[in-house]
Design a protein around this motif. Structure first.
Motif, PDB file in Angstrom:
ATOM      1  N   LEU A  26       0.861  -1.183   0.000  1.00 34.28           N
ATOM      2  CA  LEU A  26       0.000   0.000   0.000  1.00 34.28           C
ATOM      3  C   LEU A  26       0.899   1.235   0.000  1.00 34.28           C
ATOM      4  O   LEU A  26       1.685   1.448   0.924  1.00 34.28           O
ATOM      5  CB  LEU A  26      -0.913  -0.009   1.227  1.00 34.28           C
ATOM      6  N   THR A  27       0.783   2.029  -1.020  1.00 39.85           N
ATOM      7  CA  THR A  27       1.643   3.188  -1.203  1.00 39.85           C
ATOM      8  C   THR A  27       1.089   4.397  -0.449  1.00 39.85           C
ATOM      9  O   THR A  27      -0.010   4.342   0.143  1.00 39.85           O
ATOM     10  CB  THR A  27       1.778   3.511  -2.686  1.00 39.85           C
ATOM     11  N   ARG A  28       1.814   5.485  -0.509  1.00 45.61           N
ATOM     12  CA  ARG A  28       1.346   6.721   0.106  1.00 45.61           C
ATOM     13  C   ARG A  28       0.061   7.207  -0.549  1.00 45.61           C
ATOM     14  O   ARG A  28      -0.827   7.742   0.124  1.00 45.61           O
ATOM     15  CB  ARG A  28       2.423   7.799  -0.015  1.00 45.61           C
ATOM     16  N   ALA A  29      -0.030   7.068  -1.854  1.00 47.60           N
ATOM     17  CA  ALA A  29      -1.245   7.485  -2.548  1.00 47.60           C
ATOM     18  C   ALA A  29      -2.444   6.634  -2.140  1.00 47.60           C
ATOM     19  O   ALA A  29      -3.576   7.136  -2.074  1.00 47.60           O
ATOM     20  CB  ALA A  29      -1.036   7.410  -4.059  1.00 47.60           C
ATOM     21  N   ASP A  30      -2.218   5.342  -1.867  1.00 53.82           N
ATOM     22  CA  ASP A  30      -3.320   4.464  -1.462  1.00 53.82           C
ATOM     23  C   ASP A  30      -3.909   4.904  -0.124  1.00 53.82           C
ATOM     24  O   ASP A  30      -5.136   4.952   0.033  1.00 53.82           O
ATOM     25  CB  ASP A  30      -2.839   3.014  -1.377  1.00 53.82           C
ATOM     26  N   ILE A  31      -3.056   5.187   0.831  1.00 56.40           N
ATOM     27  CA  ILE A  31      -3.536   5.523   2.171  1.00 56.40           C
ATOM     28  C   ILE A  31      -3.657   7.029   2.389  1.00 56.40           C
ATOM     29  O   ILE A  31      -4.069   7.454   3.469  1.00 56.40           O
ATOM     30  CB  ILE A  31      -2.599   4.919   3.235  1.00 56.40           C
ATOM     31  N   GLN A  32      -3.307   7.832   1.348  1.00 58.65           N
ATOM     32  CA  GLN A  32      -3.327   9.294   1.483  1.00 58.65           C
ATOM     33  C   GLN A  32      -2.522   9.714   2.721  1.00 58.65           C
ATOM     34  O   GLN A  32      -3.036  10.325   3.670  1.00 58.65           O
ATOM     35  CB  GLN A  32      -4.751   9.810   1.560  1.00 58.65           C
ATOM     36  N   TYR A  33      -1.258   9.371   2.688  1.00 63.21           N
ATOM     37  CA  TYR A  33      -0.398   9.569   3.851  1.00 63.21           C
ATOM     38  C   TYR A  33      -0.277  11.048   4.226  1.00 63.21           C
ATOM     39  O   TYR A  33      -0.182  11.372   5.423  1.00 63.21           O
ATOM     40  CB  TYR A  33       0.993   8.993   3.565  1.00 63.21           C
ATOM     41  N   ASP A  34      -0.283  11.966   3.260  1.00 64.59           N
ATOM     42  CA  ASP A  34      -0.151  13.379   3.595  1.00 64.59           C
ATOM     43  C   ASP A  34      -1.328  13.868   4.437  1.00 64.59           C
ATOM     44  O   ASP A  34      -1.158  14.729   5.308  1.00 64.59           O
ATOM     45  CB  ASP A  34      -0.037  14.207   2.316  1.00 64.59           C
ATOM     46  N   VAL A  35      -2.509  13.331   4.205  1.00 62.03           N
ATOM     47  CA  VAL A  35      -3.663  13.682   5.035  1.00 62.03           C
ATOM     48  C   VAL A  35      -3.463  13.142   6.456  1.00 62.03           C
ATOM     49  O   VAL A  35      -3.688  13.855   7.444  1.00 62.03           O
ATOM     50  CB  VAL A  35      -4.957  13.128   4.411  1.00 62.03           C
ATOM     51  N   LEU A  36      -3.053  11.884   6.563  1.00 68.79           N
ATOM     52  CA  LEU A  36      -2.818  11.299   7.891  1.00 68.79           C
ATOM     53  C   LEU A  36      -1.727  12.055   8.637  1.00 68.79           C
ATOM     54  O   LEU A  36      -1.849  12.333   9.844  1.00 68.79           O
ATOM     55  CB  LEU A  36      -2.428   9.823   7.734  1.00 68.79           C
ATOM     56  N   ASN A  37      -0.666  12.394   7.928  1.00 69.77           N
ATOM     57  CA  ASN A  37       0.443  13.104   8.560  1.00 69.77           C
ATOM     58  C   ASN A  37      -0.008  14.485   9.056  1.00 69.77           C
ATOM     59  O   ASN A  37       0.389  14.926  10.142  1.00 69.77           O
ATOM     60  CB  ASN A  37       1.601  13.237   7.583  1.00 69.77           C
ATOM     61  N   ALA A  38      -0.844  15.165   8.264  1.00 69.23           N
ATOM     62  CA  ALA A  38      -1.335  16.482   8.685  1.00 69.23           C
ATOM     63  C   ALA A  38      -2.258  16.370   9.895  1.00 69.23           C
ATOM     64  O   ALA A  38      -2.239  17.235  10.789  1.00 69.23           O
ATOM     65  CB  ALA A  38      -2.063  17.149   7.519  1.00 69.23           C
ATOM     66  N   ILE A  39      -3.056  15.308   9.965  1.00 69.43           N
ATOM     67  CA  ILE A  39      -3.957  15.120  11.115  1.00 69.43           C
ATOM     68  C   ILE A  39      -3.163  14.843  12.382  1.00 69.43           C
ATOM     69  O   ILE A  39      -3.398  15.448  13.437  1.00 69.43           O
ATOM     70  CB  ILE A  39      -4.952  13.974  10.827  1.00 69.43           C
ATOM     71  N   PHE A  40      -2.194  13.949  12.298  1.00 68.42           N
ATOM     72  CA  PHE A  40      -1.460  13.539  13.496  1.00 68.42           C
ATOM     73  C   PHE A  40      -0.340  14.519  13.841  1.00 68.42           C
ATOM     74  O   PHE A  40       0.214  14.430  14.934  1.00 68.42           O
ATOM     75  CB  PHE A  40      -0.895  12.134  13.287  1.00 68.42           C
ATOM     76  N   SER A  41      -0.008  15.417  12.945  1.00 66.93           N
ATOM     77  CA  SER A  41       1.024  16.416  13.251  1.00 66.93           C
ATOM     78  C   SER A  41       0.450  17.689  13.863  1.00 66.93           C
ATOM     79  O   SER A  41       1.216  18.527  14.360  1.00 66.93           O
ATOM     80  CB  SER A  41       1.795  16.792  11.969  1.00 66.93           C
ATOM     81  N   ASP A  42      -0.861  17.832  13.867  1.00 64.63           N
ATOM     82  CA  ASP A  42      -1.489  19.030  14.441  1.00 64.63           C
ATOM     83  C   ASP A  42      -1.364  18.975  15.961  1.00 64.63           C
ATOM     84  O   ASP A  42      -1.823  18.013  16.598  1.00 64.63           O
ATOM     85  CB  ASP A  42      -2.955  19.105  14.023  1.00 64.63           C
ATOM     86  N   LYS A  43      -0.777  19.988  16.559  1.00 61.00           N
ATOM     87  CA  LYS A  43      -0.494  20.005  17.989  1.00 61.00           C
ATOM     88  C   LYS A  43      -1.528  20.794  18.788  1.00 61.00           C
ATOM     89  O   LYS A  43      -1.323  21.058  19.980  1.00 61.00           O
ATOM     90  CB  LYS A  43       0.896  20.603  18.235  1.00 61.00           C
ATOM     91  N   ALA A  44      -2.642  21.175  18.168  1.00 59.67           N
ATOM     92  CA  ALA A  44      -3.658  21.956  18.874  1.00 59.67           C
ATOM     93  C   ALA A  44      -4.302  21.101  19.953  1.00 59.67           C
ATOM     94  O   ALA A  44      -5.008  20.123  19.661  1.00 59.67           O
ATOM     95  CB  ALA A  44      -4.696  22.469  17.889  1.00 59.67           C
ATOM     96  N   ALA A  45      -4.069  21.479  21.230  1.00 58.18           N
ATOM     97  CA  ALA A  45      -4.654  20.744  22.358  1.00 58.18           C
ATOM     98  C   ALA A  45      -6.076  21.240  22.573  1.00 58.18           C
ATOM     99  O   ALA A  45      -6.328  22.165  23.355  1.00 58.18           O
ATOM    100  CB  ALA A  45      -3.805  20.925  23.598  1.00 58.18           C
ATOM    101  N   ALA A  46      -7.012  20.638  21.877  1.00 54.54           N
ATOM    102  CA  ALA A  46      -8.400  21.109  21.893  1.00 54.54           C
ATOM    103  C   ALA A  46      -9.388  20.091  22.423  1.00 54.54           C
ATOM    104  O   ALA A  46     -10.550  20.438  22.662  1.00 54.54           O
ATOM    105  CB  ALA A  46      -8.812  21.518  20.476  1.00 54.54           C
ATOM    106  N   PHE A  47      -8.985  18.850  22.642  1.00 53.05           N
ATOM    107  CA  PHE A  47      -9.920  17.776  22.984  1.00 53.05           C
ATOM    108  C   PHE A  47      -9.815  17.407  24.455  1.00 53.05           C
ATOM    109  O   PHE A  47      -8.713  17.324  25.019  1.00 53.05           O
ATOM    110  CB  PHE A  47      -9.654  16.545  22.114  1.00 53.05           C
ATOM    111  N   THR A  48     -10.966  17.171  25.064  1.00 56.66           N
ATOM    112  CA  THR A  48     -11.035  16.774  26.465  1.00 56.66           C
ATOM    113  C   THR A  48     -10.566  15.334  26.621  1.00 56.66           C
ATOM    114  O   THR A  48     -10.913  14.458  25.812  1.00 56.66           O
ATOM    115  CB  THR A  48     -12.479  16.903  26.989  1.00 56.66           C
TER     116      THR A  48
END
Length: 514
Positions: A26-48
């Motif tokens: 499964l390549t980066r294009a298959d899993i849309q790795y840039d989207v996953l990386n952007a989600i998990f790289s966001d450091k905004a502490a907003a969730f309880t």
């Protein structure tokens, strides 16, 4: 009345679940790795943090919240928890894969560890998410972990629609549900969730719409998660209550973030595999091929060993089939009778020969003893009864299964000749010398023998299949003596009196017992 303007046709969508052949990475294009990386790289502490009961507990970013949800699942193994605690890189890779399973992008027929043996799943390496040495397991197990990653207050009745989640948030239950359950709900109601955006957009488009930038899709994903978990936003009807600002909203409009469209050239620059990841994919595929070949060789070796084990059994059964032809050859039969033969499976002819020889020898050895020795139940020789034959007690039978017969040809021969009686039970092959029936003085007391029977007898087993020894035979002899004595006393009482025999029966039984 003005007519409503018809909505534009929805864009052509690719299927949500990935479908790849066995062994395809499964390549980066298959899993849309840039989207996953952007989600998990966001450091905004907003969730309880729902797993911290302390008041004013610090807020969490999405990555930490999702990893905590996996580790607090009742189906997460100790090995998985320890590995995620030791390596943050593995924890993040496993959480990204879990997110793809959570939203339905990864099919439950996929597996991600090379040692997988089942044929109902396909193996797929993911070089981008295999930065450390850890077992990524398979999609069904990951989905099971996420399904049971519920909060304590929703273990029996978790919300199943977006409206239920919003109603809990408006009622003050923050967070409204667990993050894995929220993603299951949003992916199941993907089209209704997309009404928050100005253009046609569904929840699953976050992981499939490649013409929209990865960064804007990741921000839209985080905005939806915060809106449903922490703040109902525009769905709230209480204007007196101050709404929480959504940190992922569009700053200019304080609404859902804008989705940025890309050109074909710009889209081609996203989700590009590196040369190192391509090389790692080839190594993982080669490793999988070696494991498959090794498993195939083991299966072939096991089948050949099973054939070697079953082959002697097939050869042993052939003499039993060809035995009638051999009976016509007298010379060959006599020569074979002189040589000792071991009983073979399915060969009744050999067992019959051995039994006849045993009866002849037993008849010669029993001429010096009276036929009633160990067999008679009273003083009269006319009441001689054959005792049960116990195979496996004093014989040389090495088999673990003991056969038991009441009447048979192996009983004590009378007056030097073999006594043939009909037996409804199967014959047992003789492997040793026949044992002359004799009365053996018991070495156990009655209480000891009863205790032995209770502890060594299966009450559900047929009595014809139970084994026995000399103590059992002695017990049977004593019982037969009692029955014979009772019968004798009843006959005497009936002959000496004209009264009905049922009036004398209690005395007779009492006398027999004494």
């Amino acid at each position: 009345m003005a007519s409503r303007r018809q909505s534009p046709a929805p864009p052509k969508r690719s299927p949500l679940a990935l479908k790849r052949a066995d062994g395809d990475p499964l390549t980066r294009a298959d899993i849309q790795y840039d989207v996953l990386n952007a989600i998990f790289s966001d450091k905004a502490a907003a969730f309880t943090d729902p797993y911290d009961s302390v008041d004013d507990a610090p807020k969490l970013c999405f990555r930490d919240l999702y990893i905590k949800a996996i580790m607090h699942s009742s189906k997460a193994t100790k090995a998985l928890k320890d590995k995620m605690s030791e390596s943050l890189v593995f924890a993040e890779d496993f959480a990204m894969l879990g997110l793809l399973v959570n939203v339905g992008r990864i099919n439950t027929t996929m597996s991600f560890f090379p040692e997988m043996k089942t044929a109902i799943r396909t193996y797929h390496p993911i070089p981008t998410l295999q930065r450390s040495s850890g077992n990524l397991q398979d999609a069904p197990r990951i989905k099971h972990i996420l399904k049971l990653g519920l909060l304590e207050n929703e273990a029996t009745n978790p919300p199943s629609t977006p409206d239920e989640v919003l109603s809990r948030a408006k009622a003050g239950q923050i967070p409204a549900t667990s993050i894995p359950n929220l993603l299951f709900v949003l992916s199941s109601h993907s089209s209704s969730v997309g009404t928050h955006f100005s253009q046609r957009f569904e929840f699953v488009d976050v992981f499939t719409r490649t013409e929209i930038s990865s960064a804007s899709r990741a921000r839209a994903f985080l905005w939806l998660c915060f809106n449903y978990l922490e703040n109902p936003g525009s769905a709230s009807d209480d204007y007196d209550e101050e709404e929480k600002p959504n940190p992922f909203a569009d700053p200019a409009k304080d609404s859902a973030p804008a989705l940025i469209n890309l050109t074909a050239e710009e889209a081609a620059l996203e989700n590009v595999d590196t040369p190192e990841e391509k090389e790692l994919a080839e190594k993982l595929v080669a490793n999988r091929d070696q494991i498959v070949k090794a498993n195939a060789a083991i299966k072939v070796a096991v089948k050949e060993s099973e054939k070697d084990i079953t082959k002697p059994d097939d050869e042993e059964q052939s003499p039993a089939v060809e035995e009638p032809k051999a009976k016509g050859r007298k010379k060959a039969g006599r020569a074979a009778a002189d040589k000792p033969e071991k009983p073979k499976r399915g060969g009744r002819g050999n067992a019959e020969k051995l039994r006849k020889e045993a009866l002849k020898k037993g008849a010669k050895g029993s001429q010096s003893t009276t036929p009633r020795d160990g067999m008679s139940v009273d003083g009269d020789s006319s009441h001689v009864m054959p005792l049960p034959r116990v195979v496996g007690a004093d014989s040389n039978d090495d088999s673990s299964t003991h056969s038991f017969r009441i009447l048979g040809k192996d009983t004590e021969p009378k007056a030097g000749r073999a006594v043939r009686r009909y037996s409804p039970y199967p014959r047992s092959p003789q492997t040793g010398k026949p044992r002359v029936l004799r009365h053996v003085s018991p070495e156990r007391t009655m209480l000891e023998h009863a205790w032995y029977i209770v502890n060594n007898t299966d009450p559900l087993m047929d009595s014809d299949d139970e084994g026995g020894d000399e103590y059992d035979r002695h017990d049977y002899v004593q019982r037969l003596k009692v029955v014979s004595r009772v019968t004798h006393l009843v006959q005497q009482s009936l002959e000496s009196s004209d009264r009905p025999h049922d009036q004398h029966l209690p005395r007779t039984v009492e006398a027999a017992g004494s």
